[in-house]
Design an enzyme around this catalytic site. Structure first.
Site, PDB file in Angstrom:
ATOM      1  N   LYS A 191      -9.689 -11.437   2.261  1.00 57.65           N
ATOM      2  CA  LYS A 191      -9.792 -12.757   1.627  1.00 57.65           C
ATOM      3  C   LYS A 191     -10.798 -13.552   2.463  1.00 57.65           C
ATOM      4  CE  LYS A 191      -8.413 -15.793  -1.472  1.00 57.65           C
ATOM      5  NZ  LYS A 191      -8.770 -15.653  -2.902  1.00 57.65           N
ATOM      6  N   ASP A 223      -7.349 -10.967  -4.514  1.00 56.62           N
ATOM      7  CA  ASP A 223      -6.969 -11.355  -5.883  1.00 56.62           C
ATOM      8  C   ASP A 223      -7.725 -10.510  -6.902  1.00 56.62           C
ATOM      9  OD1 ASP A 223      -9.098 -12.675  -4.716  1.00 56.62           O
ATOM     10  OD2 ASP A 223      -8.801 -14.554  -5.781  1.00 56.62           O
ATOM     11  N   ASP A 247       0.687  -3.962   1.729  1.00 56.22           N
ATOM     12  CA  ASP A 247       2.078  -3.896   1.282  1.00 56.22           C
ATOM     13  C   ASP A 247       2.125  -4.080  -0.236  1.00 56.22           C
ATOM     14  OD1 ASP A 247       4.803  -3.863   1.321  1.00 56.22           O
ATOM     15  OD2 ASP A 247       5.076  -5.727   2.412  1.00 56.22           O
ATOM     16  N   ASP A 251       2.080  -0.820  -3.448  1.00 58.19           N
ATOM     17  CA  ASP A 251       3.138  -0.766  -4.461  1.00 58.19           C
ATOM     18  C   ASP A 251       2.544  -0.853  -5.859  1.00 58.19           C
ATOM     19  OD1 ASP A 251       5.230  -0.456  -2.749  1.00 58.19           O
ATOM     20  OD2 ASP A 251       6.366  -2.180  -3.480  1.00 58.19           O
TER      21      ASP A 251
END
Ligand code: NAD
Length: 356
Positions: A191, A223, A247, A251
């Protein structure tokens, strides 16, 4: 060759899926002339029950004295009421710290046979999906300074995201090495438009990239990466990112492939040492019923052969055996469609052993 593996079956379905995985390892060892020595160790809820703590020192010593660690899963309802710092899952953080496991590898591979388990439209994943998310595992905001303070708007809490150049450099190297063995494409996620730590991350990744001229590198903001993963996941090969972004992204990437019962993972330290475990938890709702899918753990063992022992052919053998039994119609309950014959945990292990 002889290899010594610390085996931590853990709780719930952990022992069931680990048992089948050891049979598969023995079959591969027999075929290629390797012997695997298993040293069992306790961690998680069963360790709390037997030893009064979730990660006994003896377990850490066994892991440190082995070439690699194979872990089932830890946790369960029985221990859910314990305070946070005494819960079985603390064993995982302890193992990461004690064993210096700074790189988490999470492949997201869509098997053709399970393509309809993918929640995305068929045209988005047509031709297959094969991504590896490389997540930094021991730094960043999860391990940074944290605390509480008073502000004009009342009590506040904070967690600090901090990365040292050396931490970024070593995870970047793992990711570039991985890209070299795969599609030679690396996406670094940060970011950097907002965070100082991300700007350092991006600069160090660019420096490491100079040693890997064959790898095509691009940088995505988190994002955008989260959006692109569902919009056009086929554009990705290897993704490298920080602890917190990894993390979430790992997923997201793995869920695109359908069932949690199919997903392996590896956590690597300096050198070739690693801990290998399925992505799923201890699934207390189905424990002891011989219905858990052992494939995630079996595929984790294949990663162990490839990344810690350097046995690529043997790893391919396990992965091909899993592919074959899927192609032949073997389905545990979690991946079976309505009307399909369902195989139990042991039967699935039998079929994979036979395929090897
Ligand atoms: P879970 O992954 O254990 O289970 C989620 C759902 O997926 C359940 O319905 C379960 O039956 C199913 N499932 C999971 N693995 C499966 C398999 N191999 N085959 C078929 N179905 C499978 O997650 P949860 O229910 O949130 O957590 C249960 C316990 O596991 C908790 O105590 C949690 O803290 C712990 N946990 C441990 C780990 C780990 O050891 N690495 C990871 C996640 C959760």
């Amino acid at each position: 060759m002889n290899y010594r593996i610390a085996v931590i079956p853990g709780d719930g379905i952990g022992p069931e899926v680990v048992e089948q995985t050891l049979r598969v390892l023995d079959a591969v060892g027999g075929k290629y002339g390797h012997s695997f020595e298993y040293v069992k160790a306790l961690a998680g809820g069963c360790a709390i029950d037997e030893k009064g703590e979730c990660l006994p020192q003896e377990t850490i010593d066994i892991c440190k004295g082995s070439d690699a660690v194979l872990l089932g899963a830890v946790g369960g309802w029985k221990w859910d009421t314990l305070p946070g710092d005494q819960r079985p899952e603390r064993a995982l953080l302890g193992l990461r710290k004690e064993l210096g496991l700074f790189a988490n590898l999470r492949p997201a591979l869509l098997f053709d046979e399970l393509a309809d388990a993918c929640p995305l439209k068929p045209e988005i994943v047509e031709g297959g999906l094969d991504i590896v998310v490389v997540r930094e595992l021991t730094g960043g905001i999860y391990f940074g300074e944290k605390g509480t303070t008073d502000t004009d708007l009342g009590p506040a809490a904070y967690d600090v995201e901090q990365y040292a150049e050396g931490e970024v450099r070593r995870i970047a190297k793992v990711a570039f090495d991985m890209a070299m063995k795969r599609g030679k494409k690396l996406t670094s996620v940060d970011k950097a438009n907002v965070l100082e730590s991300s700007r350092l991350w991006r600069r160090v990744v660019a420096e490491v990239a100079e040693d890997y001229p064959e790898v095509e590198v691009n940088n995505f903001y988190i994002d955008n990466a989260a959006m692109q993963l569902v919009r056009n996941p086929k554009q990705f090969d290897v993704i490298v990112t920080s602890n917190i972004f990894g993390d979430i992204l790992s997923d997201e990437a793995s869920m695109i492939t359908g069932s949690i019962g199919m997903l392996p993972s590896a956590s690597l330290a300096e050198g070739n040492f690693g801990m290998y475990e399925p992505v799923h938890g201890s699934a207390p709702d189905i424990a002891g019923q011989n219905i858990a899918n052992p494939m995630a753990t079996i595929l984790s063992a294949a990663m162990m052969l490839r990344y810690t022992f350097g046995l690529g052919e043997e790893a391919d053998c396990i992965e091909n055996a899993v592919r074959k039994v899927l192609a032949d119609g073997c389905r545990t309950a979690d991946i079976a469609r309505e009307g399909e014959k369902v195989s139990g945990t042991r039967e699935t292990g039998d079929l994979i052993v036979q395929a090897i």
